[in-house]
Write a protein that holds these residues in place. Structure first.
Motif, PDB file in Angstrom:
ATOM      1  N   ARG A  23      -7.945  -2.551  -2.592  1.00  0.00           N
ATOM      2  CA  ARG A  23      -8.641  -3.194  -2.753  1.00  0.00           C
ATOM      3  C   ARG A  23      -9.571  -3.049  -4.435  1.00  0.00           C
ATOM      4  O   ARG A  23      -9.805  -4.222  -4.552  1.00  0.00           O
ATOM      5  CB  ARG A  23     -10.252  -2.237  -2.058  1.00  0.00           C
ATOM      6  CG  ARG A  23     -11.758  -3.116  -2.241  1.00  0.00           C
ATOM      7  CD  ARG A  23     -12.483  -2.607  -1.165  1.00  0.00           C
ATOM      8  NE  ARG A  23     -12.319  -0.570  -1.398  1.00  0.00           N
ATOM      9  CZ  ARG A  23     -13.781  -0.018  -1.183  1.00  0.00           C
ATOM     10  NH1 ARG A  23     -14.704  -0.232  -1.805  1.00  0.00           N
ATOM     11  NH2 ARG A  23     -12.618   1.503  -0.943  1.00  0.00           N
ATOM     12  N   GLU A  24     -10.119  -1.800  -5.323  1.00  0.00           N
ATOM     13  CA  GLU A  24     -10.218  -1.990  -6.556  1.00  0.00           C
ATOM     14  C   GLU A  24      -8.851  -2.215  -7.003  1.00  0.00           C
ATOM     15  O   GLU A  24      -9.837  -2.668  -8.344  1.00  0.00           O
ATOM     16  CB  GLU A  24     -10.014  -0.008  -6.435  1.00  0.00           C
ATOM     17  CG  GLU A  24     -11.090   0.381  -6.072  1.00  0.00           C
ATOM     18  CD  GLU A  24     -10.974   2.548  -6.845  1.00  0.00           C
ATOM     19  OE1 GLU A  24     -11.436   2.848  -7.880  1.00  0.00           O
ATOM     20  OE2 GLU A  24     -10.906   2.865  -5.738  1.00  0.00           O
ATOM     21  N   ALA A  25      -7.498  -2.259  -7.201  1.00  0.00           N
ATOM     22  CA  ALA A  25      -6.587  -3.035  -7.989  1.00  0.00           C
ATOM     23  C   ALA A  25      -7.357  -4.434  -7.701  1.00  0.00           C
ATOM     24  O   ALA A  25      -7.383  -5.092  -8.501  1.00  0.00           O
ATOM     25  CB  ALA A  25      -5.426  -2.782  -7.565  1.00  0.00           C
TER      26      ALA A  25
ATOM     27  N   GLN B 168      -2.189   0.350 -10.173  1.00  0.00           N
ATOM     28  CA  GLN B 168      -1.571  -0.675  -9.295  1.00  0.00           C
ATOM     29  C   GLN B 168      -1.635  -2.306  -9.935  1.00  0.00           C
ATOM     30  O   GLN B 168      -0.996  -3.423  -9.747  1.00  0.00           O
ATOM     31  CB  GLN B 168      -2.490  -0.773  -7.935  1.00  0.00           C
ATOM     32  CG  GLN B 168      -2.283   0.666  -7.344  1.00  0.00           C
ATOM     33  CD  GLN B 168      -2.829   1.286  -6.431  1.00  0.00           C
ATOM     34  OE1 GLN B 168      -4.040   0.905  -6.202  1.00  0.00           O
ATOM     35  NE2 GLN B 168      -2.969   1.992  -4.830  1.00  0.00           N
ATOM     36  N   ALA B 169      -2.474  -2.409  -9.966  1.00  0.00           N
ATOM     37  CA  ALA B 169      -2.682  -3.774 -10.955  1.00  0.00           C
ATOM     38  C   ALA B 169      -2.170  -4.525 -11.814  1.00  0.00           C
ATOM     39  O   ALA B 169      -1.721  -5.464 -11.945  1.00  0.00           O
ATOM     40  CB  ALA B 169      -4.958  -3.593 -11.622  1.00  0.00           C
TER      41      ALA B 169
ATOM     42  N   ARG C   3       0.722  -1.231   0.114  1.00  0.00           N
ATOM     43  CA  ARG C   3      -0.104   0.377  -0.080  1.00  0.00           C
ATOM     44  C   ARG C   3       0.457   1.369  -0.253  1.00  0.00           C
ATOM     45  O   ARG C   3       0.458   2.205  -0.621  1.00  0.00           O
ATOM     46  CB  ARG C   3      -1.032   0.405   1.319  1.00  0.00           C
ATOM     47  CG  ARG C   3      -0.395   0.061   3.174  1.00  0.00           C
ATOM     48  CD  ARG C   3      -0.987   0.752   3.308  1.00  0.00           C
ATOM     49  NE  ARG C   3      -0.881   0.265   5.221  1.00  0.00           N
ATOM     50  CZ  ARG C   3      -0.202   1.225   5.467  1.00  0.00           C
ATOM     51  NH1 ARG C   3       0.195   2.412   4.936  1.00  0.00           N
ATOM     52  NH2 ARG C   3       0.440   1.510   6.481  1.00  0.00           N
TER      53      ARG C   3
ATOM     54  N   GLU D  81     -11.921  -4.512   2.502  1.00  0.00           N
ATOM     55  CA  GLU D  81     -13.066  -3.350   3.285  1.00  0.00           C
ATOM     56  C   GLU D  81     -12.012  -4.007   4.832  1.00  0.00           C
ATOM     57  O   GLU D  81     -12.109  -2.918   5.240  1.00  0.00           O
ATOM     58  CB  GLU D  81     -14.332  -3.941   3.063  1.00  0.00           C
ATOM     59  CG  GLU D  81     -14.611  -3.975   1.717  1.00  0.00           C
ATOM     60  CD  GLU D  81     -15.889  -4.889   1.381  1.00  0.00           C
ATOM     61  OE1 GLU D  81     -16.570  -4.713   2.795  1.00  0.00           O
ATOM     62  OE2 GLU D  81     -17.107  -4.441   0.459  1.00  0.00           O
TER      63      GLU D  81
ATOM     64  N   SER E 287      -2.466   5.022  -9.930  1.00  0.00           N
ATOM     65  CA  SER E 287      -4.633   4.984 -10.125  1.00  0.00           C
ATOM     66  C   SER E 287      -4.518   3.668 -10.016  1.00  0.00           C
ATOM     67  O   SER E 287      -3.486   2.411  -9.706  1.00  0.00           O
ATOM     68  CB  SER E 287      -4.388   5.042 -11.278  1.00  0.00           C
ATOM     69  OG  SER E 287      -4.583   4.294 -12.436  1.00  0.00           O
ATOM     70  N   PRO E 288      -5.891   2.996  -9.250  1.00  0.00           N
ATOM     71  CA  PRO E 288      -6.458   1.187  -8.921  1.00  0.00           C
ATOM     72  C   PRO E 288      -6.331   0.383 -10.815  1.00  0.00           C
ATOM     73  O   PRO E 288      -5.425  -0.487 -10.214  1.00  0.00           O
ATOM     74  CB  PRO E 288      -7.400   1.358  -8.937  1.00  0.00           C
ATOM     75  CG  PRO E 288      -7.364   2.737  -8.236  1.00  0.00           C
ATOM     76  CD  PRO E 288      -7.060   3.598  -9.199  1.00  0.00           C
ATOM     77  N   ALA E 289      -5.871   0.642 -11.582  1.00  0.00           N
ATOM     78  CA  ALA E 289      -5.687  -0.318 -12.834  1.00  0.00           C
ATOM     79  C   ALA E 289      -3.919  -0.064 -13.208  1.00  0.00           C
ATOM     80  O   ALA E 289      -3.437  -0.816 -13.232  1.00  0.00           O
ATOM     81  CB  ALA E 289      -5.908   1.005 -14.395  1.00  0.00           C
TER      82      ALA E 289
ATOM     83  N   GLU F 170     -10.328  -5.804  -6.825  1.00  0.00           N
ATOM     84  CA  GLU F 170     -11.109  -6.268  -8.076  1.00  0.00           C
ATOM     85  C   GLU F 170     -10.625  -6.663  -9.192  1.00  0.00           C
ATOM     86  O   GLU F 170     -11.918  -7.435 -10.067  1.00  0.00           O
ATOM     87  CB  GLU F 170     -12.178  -4.962  -8.041  1.00  0.00           C
ATOM     88  CG  GLU F 170     -12.896  -4.844  -6.794  1.00  0.00           C
ATOM     89  CD  GLU F 170     -14.253  -5.897  -6.139  1.00  0.00           C
ATOM     90  OE1 GLU F 170     -14.040  -6.643  -7.154  1.00  0.00           O
ATOM     91  OE2 GLU F 170     -14.540  -5.528  -5.253  1.00  0.00           O
ATOM     92  N   LEU F 171      -9.882  -5.264  -9.741  1.00  0.00           N
ATOM     93  CA  LEU F 171      -9.432  -5.363 -11.385  1.00  0.00           C
ATOM     94  C   LEU F 171      -8.766  -6.393 -11.401  1.00  0.00           C
ATOM     95  O   LEU F 171      -8.880  -7.612 -12.331  1.00  0.00           O
ATOM     96  CB  LEU F 171      -8.325  -4.609 -11.766  1.00  0.00           C
ATOM     97  CG  LEU F 171      -9.735  -3.182 -11.718  1.00  0.00           C
ATOM     98  CD1 LEU F 171      -8.091  -1.725 -12.090  1.00  0.00           C
ATOM     99  CD2 LEU F 171     -10.378  -2.614 -12.794  1.00  0.00           C
TER     100      LEU F 171
END
Length: 423
Positions: free
Chosen positions: A338-340, A109-110, A98, A329, A105-107, A342-343
């Motif tokens: 978290r968003e990464a 990061q993923a 983290r 969460e 961005s989450p994208a 999910e991707l």
């Protein structure tokens, strides 16, 4: 490459830091550091010893720190120069967590996290081999996920390998993550059976803790809430012989009067937090994905096993090596990712990790320990995969749990003997 050498009782160590491409298929995309600790027995520093590379379990596990010459390491140092490799993203290699990913961005990061799987780890190892050894092949010892990496190594660069040894780490070569967890949940239930058979009085304590957490906002020393579902994840300890009883010793000090004790909460935090190993959570299902998406496989498949619903089941059953979306969460180390995550769980274009044709034609000696009652790696899936690997020999044993390699030098000794043809 830079190196620092130091001595301590029982070993001489040299720390190496290497620069490798972030993307091996695009060297212009930047570099990261990969750390490896070379270890040798005192008095053998200048000997021309063969190399043995240790691939740690995980994903996201840094290499073992040699606080002592543990069971397997002491045996290995009798004849090898050992390289303890911090796989990319872990330990002293350029970390991925983290903090280091905060500016992306989450994208982004993923995308970065997607480059930390077994295929990239193997290509890193090949860079290190050529710098340390030159054209000579070396031996690989893979524990758990390290065994997955070893099979990827056989698929991508068998010319770099003299021999392979695997402990508790033969994955399904073609199965979906759903297949992995569909087989895993019954194994975890059997571990719960064994636990409660040994400690029948713990059933009432576990039920009391679960109910207390459902009714109260209980905070761990780090400040985050301990929820009932997070309490259930303590079962991850069941798969290791050295940790099977640890939950009992936590539960026996769970309460101080009507409140959960600080001792208990501190002990729980040490097990359930992903602060030291965030990649374990982020990439856990991705290690099984080849041209498929996992889509929170463990979470979906759990619905097929109502025994883990502690609100209606007869007892509180603890879960094992499963990652759930709610962890991103509740755990502060995972929330920013978290968003990464999910991707990544929706990603369906993961490249293959295994070359089945090359594995069938394999000529590198492979010896593997398959633990009969392994909670983490399914025995039947492991044996089915082993049948597809040329020159693979398998030792099935119920003498050890998943951490058998660290429990006894006899495990590595047996695998070495198998590859030599002595057994």
């Amino acid at each position: 490459m830079s190196a620092v050498t130091y001595r301590r009782a029982g070993l001489v160590a040299r720390d190496h830091v290497f620069r490798v491409p972030l993307r091996h298929d695009d060297p212009g995309a930047g570099e990261i550091e990969v750390f490896g600790r070379e270890v040798v027995a005192p008095g053998k520093e200048d000997q021309a010893l063969p190399w043995l590379v240790y691939l740690q379990g995980g994903p996201g596990g840094k290499a073992e720190r040699p606080l002592s010459t543990s069971a397997w390491l002491g045996r290995a140092l009798q004849e090898y120069r050992v390289l303890l490799l911090d796989q990319r993203g872990t330990g002293r290699s350029t970390p991925a967590n983290r903090q280091t990913l905060a500016g992306m961005s989450p994208a982004e990061q993923a995308e970065h996290l997607s480059l930390l799987r077994a295929d990239a780890i193997v290509r890193d190892a090949e860079v290190l081999r050529k710098q340390l050894v030159g054209d000579e092949p070396w031996s690989v010892l893979g524990q758990s996920f390290g065994g997955f990496c070893a099979l990827t190594y056989l698929s991508l660069a068998p010319e770099g390998l003299r021999q392979v040894m695997i402990t508790g780490g033969i994955p399904t070569l073609t199965g979906h993550a759903d297949d992995v967890y569909r087989a895993a949940y019954p194994r975890v239930l059997r571990k719960n059976d064994a636990y409660y058979a040994r400690y029948p009085h713990d059933a009432a304590i576990a039920r009391r803790v679960f109910a207390h957490l459902a009714e109260h906002d209980v905070r761990m020393p780090t400040g985050e809430r301990l929820t009932p579902e997070r309490f259930q994840t303590l079962g991850i300890q069941f798969g290791q012989g050295s940790r099977f009883d640890a939950l009992h010793f936590l539960l026996e000090e769970a309460f101080v009067g009507a409140e959960l004790s600080d001792t208990f909460l501190r002990g729980v935090d040490a097990v359930v937090s992903f602060a030291e190993r965030p990649l374990y959570a982020v990439l856990h299902e991705a290690i099984y994905c080849q041209r498929t998406a996992s889509r929170w496989s463990a979470h979906r498949v759990r619905a097929e096993f109502p025994e883990f619903d502690a609100t209606s089941a007869d007892r509180v059953n603890f879960t094992g090596e499963m990652i759930y979306p709610w962890m991103f969460e509740q755990d502060p180390a995972l929330v920013p990712l978290r968003e990464a995550a999910e991707l990544l769980t929706a990603k369906d274009d993961w490249p293959p990790l295994y070359d089945l044709d090359r594995l069938r034609r394999n000529e590198v000696p492979v010896a593997a320990a398959v633990y009969h009652d392994d909670m983490f790696v399914d025995r039947d899936q492991a044996l089915a995969s082993a049948e597809q690997i040329g020159r693979a020999r398998v030792w099935v044993t119920n003498e050890y749990e998943h951490d058998g390699l660290k429990a006894s030098p006899a495990v590595l000794d047996r695998l070495l003997a198998m590859n030599r043809g002595d057994v």
